[in-house]
Write an enzyme that holds these catalytic residues in place. Structure first.
Site, PDB file in Angstrom:
ATOM      1  N   GLU A 122      29.348 -37.753  26.041  1.00 15.44           N
ATOM      2  CA  GLU A 122      28.145 -38.393  26.587  1.00 15.44           C
ATOM      3  C   GLU A 122      28.111 -39.815  26.035  1.00 15.44           C
ATOM      4  O   GLU A 122      27.525 -40.075  25.004  1.00 15.44           O
ATOM      5  CB  GLU A 122      26.875 -37.625  26.225  1.00 15.44           C
ATOM      6  CG  GLU A 122      25.671 -38.177  26.978  1.00 15.44           C
ATOM      7  CD  GLU A 122      24.362 -37.509  26.625  1.00 15.44           C
ATOM      8  OE1 GLU A 122      23.372 -37.778  27.311  1.00 15.44           O
ATOM      9  OE2 GLU A 122      24.323 -36.715  25.660  1.00 15.44           O
ATOM     10  N   HIS A 206      21.845 -35.123  33.101  1.00 12.60           N
ATOM     11  CA  HIS A 206      20.407 -34.814  33.023  1.00 12.60           C
ATOM     12  C   HIS A 206      19.596 -35.637  34.036  1.00 12.60           C
ATOM     13  O   HIS A 206      18.907 -36.586  33.695  1.00 12.60           O
ATOM     14  CB  HIS A 206      19.832 -34.915  31.614  1.00 12.60           C
ATOM     15  CG  HIS A 206      20.256 -36.071  30.770  1.00 12.60           C
ATOM     16  ND1 HIS A 206      20.174 -37.390  31.181  1.00 12.60           N
ATOM     17  CD2 HIS A 206      20.743 -36.113  29.506  1.00 12.60           C
ATOM     18  CE1 HIS A 206      20.590 -38.187  30.220  1.00 12.60           C
ATOM     19  NE2 HIS A 206      20.949 -37.434  29.195  1.00 12.60           N
ATOM     20  N   ASN A 209      16.412 -38.198  33.917  1.00 16.41           N
ATOM     21  CA  ASN A 209      16.245 -38.746  32.576  1.00 16.41           C
ATOM     22  C   ASN A 209      17.290 -39.811  32.295  1.00 16.41           C
ATOM     23  O   ASN A 209      18.479 -39.618  32.549  1.00 16.41           O
ATOM     24  CB  ASN A 209      16.314 -37.634  31.518  1.00 16.41           C
ATOM     25  CG  ASN A 209      15.210 -36.609  31.710  1.00 16.41           C
ATOM     26  OD1 ASN A 209      15.457 -35.474  32.085  1.00 16.41           O
ATOM     27  ND2 ASN A 209      13.982 -37.008  31.481  1.00 16.41           N
ATOM     28  N   HIS A 240      11.374 -32.290  30.014  1.00 13.49           N
ATOM     29  CA  HIS A 240      12.165 -33.408  30.523  1.00 13.49           C
ATOM     30  C   HIS A 240      11.850 -33.727  31.987  1.00 13.49           C
ATOM     31  O   HIS A 240      11.917 -34.892  32.394  1.00 13.49           O
ATOM     32  CB  HIS A 240      13.666 -33.098  30.391  1.00 13.49           C
ATOM     33  CG  HIS A 240      14.237 -33.400  29.045  1.00 13.49           C
ATOM     34  ND1 HIS A 240      14.050 -32.561  27.965  1.00 13.49           N
ATOM     35  CD2 HIS A 240      14.987 -34.443  28.596  1.00 13.49           C
ATOM     36  CE1 HIS A 240      14.675 -33.074  26.909  1.00 13.49           C
ATOM     37  NE2 HIS A 240      15.237 -34.212  27.270  1.00 13.49           N
ATOM     38  N   ASP A 261      21.067 -29.487  26.823  1.00 13.27           N
ATOM     39  CA  ASP A 261      21.031 -30.735  26.041  1.00 13.27           C
ATOM     40  C   ASP A 261      20.469 -30.425  24.656  1.00 13.27           C
ATOM     41  O   ASP A 261      19.726 -31.218  24.069  1.00 13.27           O
ATOM     42  CB  ASP A 261      20.210 -31.806  26.750  1.00 13.27           C
ATOM     43  CG  ASP A 261      20.434 -33.212  26.195  1.00 13.27           C
ATOM     44  OD1 ASP A 261      21.353 -33.394  25.366  1.00 13.27           O
ATOM     45  OD2 ASP A 261      19.684 -34.128  26.568  1.00 13.27           O
ATOM     46  N   LEU A 295      12.362 -38.827  24.039  1.00 14.66           N
ATOM     47  CA  LEU A 295      13.009 -37.521  23.966  1.00 14.66           C
ATOM     48  C   LEU A 295      14.420 -37.669  23.423  1.00 14.66           C
ATOM     49  O   LEU A 295      15.164 -38.571  23.833  1.00 14.66           O
ATOM     50  CB  LEU A 295      13.052 -36.871  25.349  1.00 14.66           C
ATOM     51  CG  LEU A 295      11.715 -36.320  25.871  1.00 14.66           C
ATOM     52  CD1 LEU A 295      11.815 -35.992  27.352  1.00 14.66           C
ATOM     53  CD2 LEU A 295      11.286 -35.088  25.086  1.00 14.66           C
ATOM     54  N   GLY A 297      17.226 -35.185  23.150  1.00 14.08           N
ATOM     55  CA  GLY A 297      17.738 -33.850  23.381  1.00 14.08           C
ATOM     56  C   GLY A 297      16.587 -32.875  23.533  1.00 14.08           C
ATOM     57  O   GLY A 297      15.437 -33.255  23.765  1.00 14.08           O
TER      58      GLY A 297
END
Length: 369
Positions: A122, A206, A209, A240, A261, A295, A297
């Site tokens: 990531e 994700h 996000n 999320h 995540d 946020l 994770g």
């Protein structure tokens, strides 16, 4: 050889009867077509396949092999039978050392743990203006670096921002090698997202996000995903992403799949924890955040993801597909994420309240309630 009895979600749909395994794989399904509501037996689902996991039980994948073993075992207790070790932005030297350390738990499944299918990078090839919870070590991708990483461990997914100069060629290079180039942590436009998909980008990290949002005159990366993606991640912790936005994505993206995540705070009580590089995360009310409220994770597990999906209206079999078959298909793994003859005996056994009772990885019972 061993067997399980109950409501079995097979490739052909629900069956009621006995599931047999030998040599770590499904050897026989002795069952009749059934509707699981017709009886009170347990549900036997394919084990969950989580393609985005950073930590759990106080362990951070960035800390190496011992942490990876802890993470593998913790998530196995919640029904995850295979996963990707997911890194974060870091200097090249640190990533090189880390991936060398991860080679062992990837090549040898931890006892009582889930199987690591490889690595999800990531970053660090993301837009520094859209870091989200990632450390500030973003930089453009370099093929020589990627070649070194791929020679060390199986790199299955690379999250990158397509709007960064040179990344269009990187996307093509990764796609040609069977690595899933995934769009994320991006300030790119709708047009840049569509162009990246045309060049071989396979999905989105994700969804919603840390990416440019959907506007009716500037559709952004979210718009590119909703209009054109076949696959995308989504974090279904109900923090999320709003359930309404989840339903939009579920309707728009045919093979949307869900990830945790998960952070190191997953499985721990509420409180403050050291994340990396002196940064502190706070776990509270089911979420995990940095000091500024960003946020960082999640605290999600895959069994809770299943319950959340069912709670917003998905059928149990559809929710299962989003957590098992779709992510396995995304990686091109044909013998996991499903229950069929010859597939790995990766199973999660749930009671009628969808609480985990047993977990099997490659025919080995790794957890029993």
């Amino acid at each position: 050889m061993f067997m399980l009895y109950g409501n079995i979600l097979t490739l052909a749909g629900w069956r009621h009867g006995t599931l047999h395994a030998q040599g770590g794989r499904v050897s026989q399904i002795d069952a009749r077509p059934a509707t699981p509501d017709d009886n009170d037996d347990v549900y036997i689902l394919p084990g969950f396949v989580d393609l985005h996991v950073h930590g759990g039980d106080g362990a951070n994948i960035m800390d190496g092999a011992d942490a990876a073993v802890t993470i593998s075992r913790m998530h196995a207790r919640h029904g995850t039978t295979s996963l990707l070790a997911t890194t974060v932005n870091a200097p090249h030297e640190r990533l090189s050392v880390l991936l060398q350390a991860l080679a062992q738990p990837i090549s040898h499944r931890p006892h009582n743990g889930a199987r690591f299918l490889g690595v999800h990078l990531e970053g660090p090839y993301v837009n520094p203006g859209r870091l989200g919870g990632l450390p500030n070590h973003a930089r453009p991708a370099v093929i020589a670096e990627l070649e070194q990483y791929m020679a060390t461990v199986p790199v299955r997914i690379v999250t990158l921002s397509p709007e960064i100069a040179g990344h269009d060629d990187i996307i093509e290079w990764l796609a040609a090698r069977g690595v899933r180039a995934q769009i994320g942590h991006s300030l790119g436009t709708y047009e840049e997202g569509v162009a990246a998909l045309d060049r071989g980008a396979a999905g989105f990290t994700h969804l919603y996000n840390a990416m440019s949002p959907l506007g009716h005159r500037a559709p952004g990366m979210v718009g590119a995903a909703l209009a054109h993606a076949e696959y995308s991640e989504l974090i279904p912790d109900l923090i999320h992403v709003h359930p309404g936005a989840m339903k939009v994505a579920l309707r728009a993206i045919p093979k949307l799949y869900c990830v945790t995540d998960a952070s190191l705070a997953t499985g721990l009580p509420d409180g403050e924890y050291d994340k990396d590089e002196g940064r502190v995360i706070t776990k509270c009310m089911g979420g995990v955040r940095l000091a500024d409220g960003t946020l960082a994770g999640s605290a999600l597990t895959m069994d809770q993801a299943l319950r959340n999906l069912v709670s917003i209206g998905l059928t149990l079999d559809d929710a299962s597909h989003r957590l098992s078959r779709n992510p396995a298909d995304y990686l091109g793994v044909a013998d996991r994420g499903r229950i069929g003859t010859g597939a790995w005996a990766d199973w999660v056994v749930l009671d009628r309240q969808l609480q985990v009772q047993q977990v099997f990885v490659e025919g080995e019972q790794v957890y029993a309630a």
